[in-house]
Scaffold this active site. Structure first.
Site, PDB file in Angstrom:
ATOM      1  N   ARG A 167       3.040  -1.559   9.529  1.00  0.00           N
ATOM      2  CA  ARG A 167       1.821  -1.597   8.660  1.00  0.00           C
ATOM      3  C   ARG A 167       1.903  -3.104   7.705  1.00  0.00           C
ATOM      4  O   ARG A 167       2.774  -3.072   6.892  1.00  0.00           O
ATOM      5  CB  ARG A 167       1.262  -0.330   8.150  1.00  0.00           C
ATOM      6  CG  ARG A 167      -0.031  -0.594   7.311  1.00  0.00           C
ATOM      7  CD  ARG A 167       0.326  -0.940   5.727  1.00  0.00           C
ATOM      8  NE  ARG A 167      -0.923  -0.953   4.963  1.00  0.00           N
ATOM      9  CZ  ARG A 167      -1.126  -1.418   3.729  1.00  0.00           C
ATOM     10  NH1 ARG A 167      -0.072  -1.894   3.052  1.00  0.00           N
ATOM     11  NH2 ARG A 167      -2.193  -1.089   3.097  1.00  0.00           N
ATOM     12  N   VAL A 168       0.954  -3.654   7.636  1.00  0.00           N
ATOM     13  CA  VAL A 168       1.083  -4.780   6.627  1.00  0.00           C
ATOM     14  C   VAL A 168      -0.433  -4.776   5.808  1.00  0.00           C
ATOM     15  O   VAL A 168      -1.423  -4.672   6.652  1.00  0.00           O
ATOM     16  CB  VAL A 168       1.063  -6.110   7.498  1.00  0.00           C
ATOM     17  CG1 VAL A 168       0.906  -7.384   6.569  1.00  0.00           C
ATOM     18  CG2 VAL A 168       2.446  -6.411   8.239  1.00  0.00           C
ATOM     19  N   GLY A 211      -5.257  -2.174   0.549  1.00  0.00           N
ATOM     20  CA  GLY A 211      -5.223  -3.461   1.356  1.00  0.00           C
ATOM     21  C   GLY A 211      -6.123  -3.668   2.545  1.00  0.00           C
ATOM     22  O   GLY A 211      -6.638  -4.553   2.598  1.00  0.00           O
ATOM     23  N   THR A 223       4.862  -6.720  -2.855  1.00  0.00           N
ATOM     24  CA  THR A 223       4.625  -5.400  -2.776  1.00  0.00           C
ATOM     25  C   THR A 223       5.458  -4.717  -1.667  1.00  0.00           C
ATOM     26  O   THR A 223       5.894  -5.340  -0.866  1.00  0.00           O
ATOM     27  CB  THR A 223       3.107  -5.131  -2.509  1.00  0.00           C
ATOM     28  OG1 THR A 223       2.858  -3.748  -2.609  1.00  0.00           O
ATOM     29  CG2 THR A 223       2.713  -5.520  -0.966  1.00  0.00           C
TER      30      THR A 223
END
Ligand code: SD4
Length: 319
Positions: free
Chosen positions: A204-205, A230, A194
């Site tokens: 950001r993860v 997420g 993604t």
């Protein structure tokens, strides 16, 4: 709407147990992927699976399709950037032996999934992020490329006018790919890739590169993958939860429903405005899919048919 959630808690809504036929007969090979457009990814995976190939090769080949497709604005090349204009990519992969590889906060690389596989196969680690992942990619012969397309740049420039970050990934269609395959030797592999939430904070993860959140497989049980907001999947380790429910005997459909229900019960308010969906497959080749909201679909290639199905969903039709 909260009343709706309470009502929905009592009874699963729109629960659909898909007919998978006799799992013993012709269930393998098979491949399942999040989101309808990934039917093309299934086809690439099937090229390998139908010739008796390896599930791990199949999921890697499948995921490379949307990664290179500029029209998919949620994955790889063409993905929407973060709020500073950088396309940062997340991916993970897992094999039938329980080995895993992952890259995250990665820039300039067309195929994060192939890099994740090399992290698994060529390093003592599971996960590389950011500049370290990029350095490893370049050492492995990957090319540094511009991942921001004109279309994605324009979307970002339009977004900057108001700069409103609404951290919801809602009922609109996304194409983040989570994929699980079982080959004809009954080996299970999974992969996920993604560009993450559009206009996220730099750094950001999400769930997608986190083993057990965005994807998880256990060859004794089955596999699962997620898509959607997420943060909610990270807090609940959703894909691991789905696989563990299957280990305890749940049908993949039921297991996906339990994970969605857990998320909605823990985060009722956020669930009203967000989408999370799971796909699940068990060792017998039975599958399931379920989401918080209406609108999640998936592609299944099994018994020589590659088709898109609408997933069941938890909340009453709210949008
Ligand atoms: C994330 N789960 O980064 C991903 C986004 C996604 O379709 O699935 N989009 O939160």
């Amino acid at each position: 709407m909260l009343g709706g959630i309470a009502a929905a808690s009592a009874k699963f809504w729109n629960s659909v147990i898909p007919e998978t036929g006799n799992p013993e007969r012709g269930a393998f090979p098979m491949v399942i992927a999040t989101w309808g457009p990934n039917i093309k990814a299934n086809a690439a995976a099937w090229e390998i699976l139908s010739k008796g190939g390896y599930a791990l090769d199949a999921v890697e080949a499948g995921v490379r399709i949307p990664e290179a497709d500029p029209s998919d604005t949620s994955v790889g090349y063409g993905g929407f950037p973060d709020r500073d204009g950088h396309v940062t990519l997340d991916a993970c992969i897992m094999d039938e032996k329980g080995m895993a590889g992952s890259v995250s906060f990665l820039q300039h690389i067309m195929h994060p999934i192939s890099l994740a596989r090399l992290v698994m196969e060529k390093t003592p680690h599971v996960m590389l992020v950011g500049d370290g992942a990029l350095k490893f990619a370049l050492e492995q012969g990957f090319k540094k490329e511009q991942m921001l397309t004109e279309v994605a740049k324009k979307a970002w420039e339009d977004w900057k006018i108001e700069s409103k970050y609404k951290p919801v990934i809602n009922v609109e269609r996304h194409d983040t790919i989570g994929m699980v395959a079982i080959d004809s030797s009954n080996r299970i592999a999974g992969a996920c890739s993604t560009s993450g939430a559009a206009f996220k904070m730099h750094g950001r993860v999400g769930d997608s590169p986190i083993i057990g959140a965005g994807m998880f497989v256990d060859n004794e049980v089955g596999g699962a993958a997620s898509t959607g907001l997420g943060e909610m999947v990270l807090r609940t380790l959703g894909s691991f939860l789905v696989v563990e429910e299957m280990r305890r005997g749940a049908h993949p459909q039921k297991a996906a429903e339990i994970a969605v229900k857990r998320i909605v019960q823990k985060y009722p308010k956020q669930s009203e405005e967000a989408q999370v969906g799971f796909i699940a497959v068990d060792k017998k080749g039975r599958h399931g899919a379920y989401a918080i909201q209406k609108g999640f679909n998936y592609a299944l290639y099994q018994r020589n048919e590659n088709k898109v199905y609408e997933a069941g969903y938890f909340l009453p039709d709210s949008k």
